[in-house]
Design a protein around this motif. Structure first.
Motif, short mmCIF file in Angstrom:
data_model
loop_
_atom_site.label_atom_id
_atom_site.label_comp_id
_atom_site.label_asym_id
_atom_site.label_seq_id
_atom_site.Cartn_x
_atom_site.Cartn_y
_atom_site.Cartn_z
N GLY A 224 -4.08 -23.62 0.27
CA GLY A 224 -4.47 -24.04 1.62
C GLY A 224 -3.27 -24.35 2.49
O GLY A 224 -3.18 -23.89 3.64
N ASN A 225 -2.33 -25.14 1.95
CA ASN A 225 -1.15 -25.50 2.74
C ASN A 225 -0.27 -24.28 3.01
O ASN A 225 0.31 -24.14 4.09
N GLY A 226 -0.16 -23.39 2.01
CA GLY A 226 0.66 -22.20 2.18
C GLY A 226 0.14 -21.30 3.28
O GLY A 226 0.92 -20.77 4.09
N LEU A 227 -1.17 -21.13 3.34
CA LEU A 227 -1.75 -20.29 4.39
C LEU A 227 -1.51 -20.87 5.78
O LEU A 227 -1.27 -20.14 6.74
N VAL A 228 -1.56 -22.20 5.86
CA VAL A 228 -1.30 -22.85 7.15
C VAL A 228 0.15 -22.65 7.56
O VAL A 228 0.47 -22.30 8.70
N ASN A 233 -4.36 -16.62 10.37
CA ASN A 233 -5.50 -16.93 11.23
C ASN A 233 -6.49 -17.83 10.48
O ASN A 233 -6.83 -17.58 9.32
N SER A 234 -6.97 -18.88 11.17
CA SER A 234 -7.83 -19.87 10.51
C SER A 234 -9.12 -19.25 9.98
O SER A 234 -9.67 -19.72 8.97
N PHE A 235 -9.61 -18.19 10.64
CA PHE A 235 -10.84 -17.56 10.16
C PHE A 235 -10.58 -16.75 8.90
O PHE A 235 -11.47 -16.55 8.08
N LEU A 236 -9.36 -16.25 8.77
CA LEU A 236 -9.03 -15.46 7.58
C LEU A 236 -8.62 -16.32 6.39
O LEU A 236 -8.62 -15.84 5.26
N GLN A 237 -8.27 -17.56 6.66
CA GLN A 237 -7.82 -18.43 5.58
C GLN A 237 -8.89 -18.60 4.51
O GLN A 237 -8.60 -18.53 3.31
N ASP A 238 -10.13 -18.82 4.94
CA ASP A 238 -11.22 -18.98 3.97
C ASP A 238 -11.43 -17.71 3.17
O ASP A 238 -11.72 -17.76 1.97
N ARG A 241 -8.44 -17.40 0.72
CA ARG A 241 -8.55 -18.43 -0.31
C ARG A 241 -9.69 -18.11 -1.27
O ARG A 241 -9.55 -18.29 -2.49
N GLY A 242 -10.81 -17.63 -0.74
CA GLY A 242 -11.95 -17.29 -1.60
C GLY A 242 -11.61 -16.17 -2.56
O GLY A 242 -11.96 -16.23 -3.75
N VAL A 243 -10.91 -15.15 -2.07
CA VAL A 243 -10.52 -14.03 -2.93
C VAL A 243 -9.58 -14.50 -4.04
O VAL A 243 -9.72 -14.13 -5.21
#
Length: 266
Positions: A224-228, A233-238, A241-243
């Protein structure tokens, strides 16, 4: 949650329970005249109570834990939003809230609480009859009952514990944010379940460790922190992360399956 899953059950009410607990402690201290300590105590007692209710439904009436906690998820989520009109409730000024939302010797108080609870539950899981009973129930509930383990007592205690810990988390969250909110903690239950499973616990029950769950929590937090930090993009983060989570769980499952096959052939 680790012990609940080891016992072959699941609790999906954590997110709304945390949010509702934050609302309770905020409204109790700011609007209901209970004072800070009274509001915190009320929140913890009610947290254990609603958890015990879910455990009683599971143990006394054999309601699947998913259904029992799904009902709790809906009730607590609705109550949290209803009581606040979906608006945050600001906490009053308090040294206790400042401490809980601040740090101890430079370490965030929530991290200190997490490490203390981690040590407590490592001891419970490894060195107590209750911990061994949880593993026995997850491995074979019928055999555990024949061996004299009180399934009803253990299951009620399990869910009462998750309710209490959700309430503690809600108090810590409210203290950190400075307000209680009925929408806080959305989706938290899925991160928690993912952390436990990534850590090696079997959803079918009977297998799992506290250390594995801790590593699972670190794994999900780093993602989570790495993606931020990467500016994804916040919509792609989920999505990403899910994958990653599904991939990690699949790898875990393949490793466990290969290990079981090796034992059988040996």
């Amino acid at each position: 949650m680790t012990l609940v899953i080891i016992a072959g059950d699941i609790d999906i009410s954590i997110g709304p329970a945390v949010a509702f607990a934050s609302v309770l402690v905020a409204m109790g201290s700011a609007q209901w005249g209970l004072g800070v300590f009274g509001a915190v105590l009320l929140t913890l007692v009610l947290g254990a109570a609603w958890g015990a209710l879910a455990g009683w439904l599971r143990a006394g009436f054999n309601v699947p834990s998913f259904i029992a906690t799904l009902g709790l998820w809906s009730v607590l989520g609705g109550l949290g939003l209803y009581l606040t009109d979906a608006l945050p409730v600001v906490l009053p000024e308090s040294g206790l809230f400042d401490l809980l939302g601040g740090s101890i010797l430079g370490i965030p108080t929530s991290a200190v609480v997490m490490l203390v609870l981690f040590a407590v539950f490592v001891y419970i899981a490894k060195f107590t009859a209750y911990g061994r009973s949880v593993y026995a129930i997850g491995g074979n509930a019928a055999a555990a009952q024949l061996a004299g383990i009180n399934l009803t007592k253990v299951r009620i205690l399990l869910f009462a514990t998750t309710g209490l810990l959700s309430a503690i988390t809600g108090v810590l969250l409210a203290s950190r944010l400075g307000a209680g909110s009925g929408s806080a903690g959305a989706g938290l239950e899925f991160d928690i379940i993912a952390a436990v499973v990534i850590g090696g616990a079997a959803l079918a029950g009977g297998r799992g460790t506290m250390l594995g769950t801790l590593l699972g929590v670190v794994f999900i937090t780093v993602i989570g922190n790495g993606l931020v930090l990467l500016g994804v993009n916040s919509f792609l983060q989920d999505v990403i992360r899910g994958v990653i989570i599904v991939g990690a769980v699949l790898i875990n499952a393949l490793v466990v399956r290969r290990g079981a096959a090796a034992v059988r052939t040996a």
